[in-house]
Design a protein around this motif. Structure first.
Motif, PDB file in Angstrom:
ATOM      1  N   TYR A 224       9.855 -61.658  -7.894  1.00 19.66           N
ATOM      2  CA  TYR A 224      10.609 -62.884  -8.169  1.00 19.66           C
ATOM      3  C   TYR A 224      11.976 -62.862  -7.486  1.00 19.66           C
ATOM      4  O   TYR A 224      12.921 -63.478  -7.976  1.00 19.66           O
ATOM      5  CB  TYR A 224      10.809 -63.037  -9.676  1.00 19.66           C
ATOM      6  N   TYR A 225      12.076 -62.165  -6.367  1.00 23.72           N
ATOM      7  CA  TYR A 225      13.381 -61.969  -5.737  1.00 23.72           C
ATOM      8  C   TYR A 225      13.373 -62.427  -4.275  1.00 23.72           C
ATOM      9  O   TYR A 225      14.041 -61.846  -3.426  1.00 23.72           O
ATOM     10  CB  TYR A 225      13.785 -60.488  -5.848  1.00 23.72           C
ATOM     11  N   GLY A 226      12.611 -63.479  -4.022  1.00 22.71           N
ATOM     12  CA  GLY A 226      12.487 -63.979  -2.662  1.00 22.71           C
ATOM     13  C   GLY A 226      13.798 -64.423  -2.056  1.00 22.71           C
ATOM     14  O   GLY A 226      13.966 -64.390  -0.834  1.00 22.71           O
ATOM     15  N   GLN A 227      14.745 -64.847  -2.889  1.00 20.72           N
ATOM     16  CA  GLN A 227      16.032 -65.288  -2.359  1.00 20.72           C
ATOM     17  C   GLN A 227      16.836 -64.120  -1.788  1.00 20.72           C
ATOM     18  O   GLN A 227      17.794 -64.322  -1.037  1.00 20.72           O
ATOM     19  CB  GLN A 227      16.842 -66.006  -3.451  1.00 20.72           C
ATOM     20  N   LEU A 228      16.443 -62.886  -2.140  1.00 23.01           N
ATOM     21  CA  LEU A 228      17.143 -61.706  -1.661  1.00 23.01           C
ATOM     22  C   LEU A 228      16.359 -60.960  -0.595  1.00 23.01           C
ATOM     23  O   LEU A 228      16.936 -60.192   0.180  1.00 23.01           O
ATOM     24  CB  LEU A 228      17.434 -60.752  -2.833  1.00 23.01           C
ATOM     25  N   VAL A 235      15.894 -56.256  -0.065  1.00 19.11           N
ATOM     26  CA  VAL A 235      16.823 -56.579  -1.161  1.00 19.11           C
ATOM     27  C   VAL A 235      18.015 -55.627  -1.141  1.00 19.11           C
ATOM     28  O   VAL A 235      19.172 -56.053  -1.251  1.00 19.11           O
ATOM     29  CB  VAL A 235      16.092 -56.510  -2.516  1.00 19.11           C
ATOM     30  N   LYS A 238      20.325 -56.468   1.751  1.00 18.65           N
ATOM     31  CA  LYS A 238      21.110 -57.694   1.572  1.00 18.65           C
ATOM     32  C   LYS A 238      22.233 -57.486   0.567  1.00 18.65           C
ATOM     33  O   LYS A 238      23.350 -57.999   0.749  1.00 18.65           O
ATOM     34  CB  LYS A 238      20.199 -58.831   1.116  1.00 18.65           C
ATOM     35  N   LEU A 245      26.954 -60.796  -3.799  1.00 24.99           N
ATOM     36  CA  LEU A 245      25.740 -61.242  -4.493  1.00 24.99           C
ATOM     37  C   LEU A 245      25.528 -60.490  -5.796  1.00 24.99           C
ATOM     38  O   LEU A 245      24.864 -60.992  -6.701  1.00 24.99           O
ATOM     39  CB  LEU A 245      24.521 -61.057  -3.589  1.00 24.99           C
ATOM     40  N   GLU A 249      24.717 -63.488  -8.314  1.00 22.86           N
ATOM     41  CA  GLU A 249      23.358 -63.548  -8.832  1.00 22.86           C
ATOM     42  C   GLU A 249      23.316 -63.360 -10.342  1.00 22.86           C
ATOM     43  O   GLU A 249      22.366 -63.772 -11.002  1.00 22.86           O
ATOM     44  CB  GLU A 249      22.475 -62.497  -8.149  1.00 22.86           C
ATOM     45  N   SER A 290      16.330 -62.495 -10.879  1.00 24.31           N
ATOM     46  CA  SER A 290      15.102 -63.234 -10.601  1.00 24.31           C
ATOM     47  C   SER A 290      15.416 -64.666 -10.190  1.00 24.31           C
ATOM     48  O   SER A 290      16.434 -65.245 -10.586  1.00 24.31           O
ATOM     49  CB  SER A 290      14.207 -63.234 -11.846  1.00 24.31           C
ATOM     50  N   GLU A 291      14.502 -65.246  -9.421  1.00 24.34           N
ATOM     51  CA  GLU A 291      14.657 -66.640  -9.012  1.00 24.34           C
ATOM     52  C   GLU A 291      13.930 -67.588  -9.961  1.00 24.34           C
ATOM     53  O   GLU A 291      13.937 -68.796  -9.754  1.00 24.34           O
ATOM     54  CB  GLU A 291      14.117 -66.833  -7.590  1.00 24.34           C
ATOM     55  N   HIS A 293      13.521 -69.457 -13.488  1.00 24.36           N
ATOM     56  CA  HIS A 293      14.482 -69.903 -14.504  1.00 24.36           C
ATOM     57  C   HIS A 293      14.166 -69.370 -15.898  1.00 24.36           C
ATOM     58  O   HIS A 293      15.074 -69.077 -16.690  1.00 24.36           O
ATOM     59  CB  HIS A 293      14.534 -71.435 -14.544  1.00 24.36           C
TER      60      HIS A 293
END
Length: 449
Positions: A224-228, A235, A238, A245, A249, A290-291, A293
């Motif tokens: 669930y960490y695709g944004q990173l 990850v 980054k 971050l 985050e 996590s991305e 919600h």
């Protein structure tokens, strides 16, 4: 106290289960897992088999490593009902008050032990877990409270047993054991603490990178960490190259701060005065980075992992007050705040007469499902409930490859069209269903072969 709370939680769960107030997805999954254990079968989650043609999560351990669920199998030998899981959850969540009471009595005295026990039993993370069906988290508060209490008492063999049980709850519990080891080292037992930390790291590495892939899962199944980044290495890179971050985050969106505030506020923020609170760090980071919600919010089961940790950390924080009356005053205030917050959380639904009423759709569904033999595949639409004898599958936009033998719906034509759209889109022939029985607006339809 444990028995009284268990009655309340079990009654609440039963009323919601009876009235079809649960979503049914998670309860259905765990019902299938424990039911297979009860019949001495490998835990095969047929619900997940229909989510995606490439889904590898049919075998339960490929999705989440929770072998401790086998302990609930005997309940199905007594009564063949998914409510067994909800009842077991009520028992487990409530039973954690026993080690919490023992720990608090030793640190703060007898009056405070009862007050803190009450504060724990009305703590909103437990209510949220009880309101969101059943999950393996039900085992966590009892085991964690026992683990912390045994470490505090210096009973290392008992603590090791509790740590071993926690590792069977979910694949990421090894991270908490690593933090337990660090806490023990901070307390001065460096060699013992190192053993705990090493064991936690070894187990989580083995489970995630060896066991789960070996049974059809993936070390990144719940990524669930695709944004990173797409991998652990990405990850880490980054975060190292963009250290800001580490803060953004954790606080953005602000619902994360809202959840963190309400985790600490009922305990008057005293959890932050204790090293025990570091046990919560893995869960906080895992969720808040996590991305997704629902990992950040209150109305789900995830916060129950933190309940015993934060309560006992607050007790340890209160024990640092020099004045005995101030410790008891904190305990009384925490209990009072917990009681005052009940109207904002799920248990308050017990005061609503609608909660005590069985809705007609639930009665109609059960009436029709009782016509089918055990082990029957039935397709229903959200919301749905696991109903004991049938394998109930939800229909979703991702439902792809198998048309179940039975369908239960209020609109066969529309429901079949949605199923056919999903089937044909994935290269499968459309299905045809014929009405088999009708009751109070609901139709049980059988696959026309």
């Amino acid at each position: 106290m444990a028995i009284a709370a268990c009655v309340v939680y079990a009654t609440y769960a039963y009323l919601r289960w009876r009235s079809q107030s649960f979503w049914g997805w998670d309860l259905g999954i765990f019902d299938q897992i424990v039911r297979d254990y009860a019949h001495f079968r490998a835990p095969d989650v047929t619900t997940k088999r229909h989510i995606s043609a490439t889904d590898m999560g049919m075998f339960a351990w490929a999705d989440h490593f929770s072998p401790i669920l086998v302990l609930l199998a005997p309940l199905y030998w007594i009564d063949n009902s998914a409510y067994n899981l909800l009842f077991a959850q009520a028992v487990l969540l409530s039973a954690a008050v026993v080690p919490i009471w023992i720990y608090t009595r030793r640190r703060l005295g007898l009056p405070a032990a009862y007050l803190v026990g009450g504060a724990y039993l009305v703590y909103w993370p437990l209510q949220s877990a009880a309101a969101f069906e059943f999950h393996e988290v039900a085992f966590a508060p009892l085991i964690l409270a026992t683990l912390i209490e045994r470490v505090d008492a210096g009973k290392w063999r008992h603590a090791a047993i509790a740590a071993g049980l926690l590792l069977l709850v979910k694949e990421d519990m090894g991270l908490i054991i690593v933090m337990v080891g660090i806490w023990i080292m901070i307390k001065g037992q460096r060699r013992i603490g190192a053993y705990f930390a090493a064991a936690g790291a070894a187990v989580i590495g083995t489970v995630i990178w060896v066991v789960m892939p070996a049974v059809g899962g993936s070390s990144k199944r719940d990524w669930y960490y695709g944004q990173l980044g797409a991998t652990f290495g990405q990850v880490a890179h980054k975060l190292l190259t963009h250290p800001s971050l580490m803060v953004t985050e954790l606080v953005d969106p602000h619902v994360k701060l809202h959840t963190a505030f309400w985790l600490l506020a009922p305990l008057l923020f005293l959890s932050l005065r204790s090293w025990i609170c570091i046990l919560a760090i893995p869960q906080i980071l895992e969720r808040f980075f996590s991305e997704v919600h629902y990992h950040w919010e209150q109305p789900y089961q995830y916060n129950a992992y933190l309940a015993a940790i934060l309560v006992l950390a607050a007790v340890d924080g209160a024990a640092k007050f020099n004045l005995a009356w101030l410790r008891t005053a904190w305990a009384a205030t925490a209990f009072g705040v917990g009681l005052a917050l009940i109207p904002a959380y799920p248990l308050w639904q017990l005061t609503d007469s609608a909660t005590w009423t069985t809705v007609a759709p639930r009665v109609a569904q059960l009436h029709l499902l009782e016509m089918l033999p055990q082990g029957t595949d039935v397709l229903m639409e959200f919301p749905l409930d696991a109903t004991a004898d049938e394998w109930v599958h939800p229909i979703s936009e991702d439902y792809t490859d198998v048309a179940p033998e039975w369908m239960l719906t209020q609109n066969v034509t529309a429901f079949q069209q949605k199923l056919d759209d999903n089937l044909t889109a994935n290269g499968h022939p459309p299905a045809s269903y014929a009405p088999y029985a009708v009751y109070d607006g609901w139709t049980l339809a059988k696959l026309d072969r």
